[in-house]
Design a protein around this motif. Structure first.
Motif, PDB file in Angstrom:
ATOM      1  N   SER A  37      38.224  43.561  38.715  1.00  0.00           N
ATOM      2  CA  SER A  37      38.455  42.118  38.695  1.00  0.00           C
ATOM      3  C   SER A  37      37.200  41.400  38.228  1.00  0.00           C
ATOM      4  O   SER A  37      36.120  41.584  38.788  1.00  0.00           O
ATOM      5  CB  SER A  37      38.852  41.621  40.089  1.00  0.00           C
ATOM      6  OG  SER A  37      40.077  42.192  40.502  1.00  0.00           O
ATOM      7  N   GLY A  54      45.932  43.834  34.859  1.00  0.00           N
ATOM      8  CA  GLY A  54      45.500  44.267  36.186  1.00  0.00           C
ATOM      9  C   GLY A  54      46.609  44.898  37.012  1.00  0.00           C
ATOM     10  O   GLY A  54      47.792  44.765  36.702  1.00  0.00           O
ATOM     11  N   SER A  94      46.681  35.416  37.551  1.00  0.00           N
ATOM     12  CA  SER A  94      45.556  35.614  38.468  1.00  0.00           C
ATOM     13  C   SER A  94      45.111  34.287  39.072  1.00  0.00           C
ATOM     14  O   SER A  94      45.357  33.208  38.521  1.00  0.00           O
ATOM     15  CB  SER A  94      44.374  36.262  37.736  1.00  0.00           C
ATOM     16  OG  SER A  94      43.931  35.446  36.658  1.00  0.00           O
ATOM     17  N   GLN A 306      37.834  45.969  45.096  1.00  0.00           N
ATOM     18  CA  GLN A 306      39.188  45.611  44.683  1.00  0.00           C
ATOM     19  C   GLN A 306      40.204  46.553  45.327  1.00  0.00           C
ATOM     20  O   GLN A 306      39.977  47.760  45.420  1.00  0.00           O
ATOM     21  CB  GLN A 306      39.327  45.700  43.164  1.00  0.00           C
ATOM     22  CG  GLN A 306      40.755  45.446  42.669  1.00  0.00           C
ATOM     23  CD  GLN A 306      40.882  45.651  41.166  1.00  0.00           C
ATOM     24  OE1 GLN A 306      40.710  44.724  40.389  1.00  0.00           O
ATOM     25  NE2 GLN A 306      41.158  46.881  40.750  1.00  0.00           N
TER      26      GLN A 306
END
Length: 309
Positions: A37, A54, A94, A306
């Motif tokens: 991230s 992601g 996001s 993450q």
């Protein structure tokens, strides 16, 4: 680190939305090929987004990720929290919140304890290529994205208005990521159109002093990562930063006191499994408000964790 209700609600909604949908990613991508991230919430490196989407989701799957990041330099501190959803390895949504501690700079400005807080909502779409499936050709994975950023109200509002800087802006970018799987090498190039000063922490644009300071600038960003093994990657990043705020600072009698410089890092990322990754980096952010820091280079650490599914 402070978590605002609005950010917690946004991040929770993103994760819960993904968790409530069918075909959640349980296996998904190769380790570390989905990136980590970034400071703005998008998947990629620590400083810059990549064309990867992601989470662990592949085609036909929906996945999510959440992260927490802390960084510190000689004169400043930065804490970030965020989350993202990856949809069919094609789209990414996001959210992130940055909390920038000005430390002695705030005190020098007569604002002790000053924190600059920025919320970021991002969207990314893969438009061509597949980093893994095209690893035996020259075709990169290509994605386009945008990031809508809003800077919270602080004691600097009057200063930003005087400089002609706004407290919200939109970054647009295109990224190309090439994975050379046989050589264990990943290369990414991003071109960002932005009005942001210091990534938006000092507002967007600056009309004082003229010189087209309220126009978009094209800023290149480069990342290189080498996979030592399936669990560990090392690499470096370079992110060009616009320096148009310095012109406004000169017009305000501050000389080069608002100059900004390019950002760089050297990192190591470790993924013990497909759900967890930790990134540690040495960062060099150049000068940030050198008028109050004796033009010291802002060098220090970056640590991020993450969780992805």
């Amino acid at each position: 680190m402070k978590f605002t209700p609005s950010l917690i609600a946004t991040c929770t909604a993103l994760i819960c939305a993904g968790a409530s949908l069918p075909a959640l990613a349980e296996t998904g991508k190769l380790l570390l090929t989905g990136g980590v991230s970034s400071i703005d919430g998008a998947a990629g490196g620590g400083l810059t987004p990549w064309a990867v989407i992601g989470s662990n989701a592949t085609e036909g799957e929906i996945g999510g990720s959440a992260f927490v990041t802390t960084a510190g330099t000689k004169d400043y501190g930065l804490n970030i929290v965020g989350a993202a959803i990856g949809i069919h390895d094609r789209f990414e949504i996001s959210a992130a919140q940055q909390d920038f501690n000005t430390r002695a700079t705030g005190t020098a400005l007569g604002l002790p304890g000053l924190h600059l807080k920025q919320n970021i909502i991002g969207f990314k779409a893969r438009v061509a290529g597949d980093a893994v499936l095209d690893s035996d050709s020259l075709m990169p994975q290509i994605a386009v994205g945008l990031q809508y950023k809003t800077l919270g109200s602080t004691g600097l509002d009057g200063t930003l208005r005087a400089l002609g800087a706004k407290r919200e802006g939109v970054d647009l970018y295109v990224s190309a990521t090439k994975l050379f799987l046989g050589q264990s090498l990943l290369v990414n190039g991003t071109l960002r159109a932005t009005k942001a000063n210091q990534n938006g922490l000092l507002g967007y644009g600056a009309t004082l002093g003229g010189g087209g300071n309220n126009s978009y600038s094209l800023q290149p960003e480069i990342s290189v990562a080498y996979l030592i093994n399936k669990n560990i990657a090392i690499g470096a990043e370079y992110r060009s930063m616009r320096n148009k705020l310095e012109t406004a600072g000169r017009a305000a009698g501050l000389g080069n006191g608002l100059r900004s410089e390019d950002w760089k890092d050297i990192f190591i990322a470790w993924a013990p499994n497909k759900n967890v990754s930790v990134t540690l980096a040495y960062v060099d952010l150049g000068v940030i408000v050198p008028a109050t820091t004796a033009s010291r280079k802002q060098k220090g650490y970056y640590l991020s964790a993450q969780l992805a599914f």
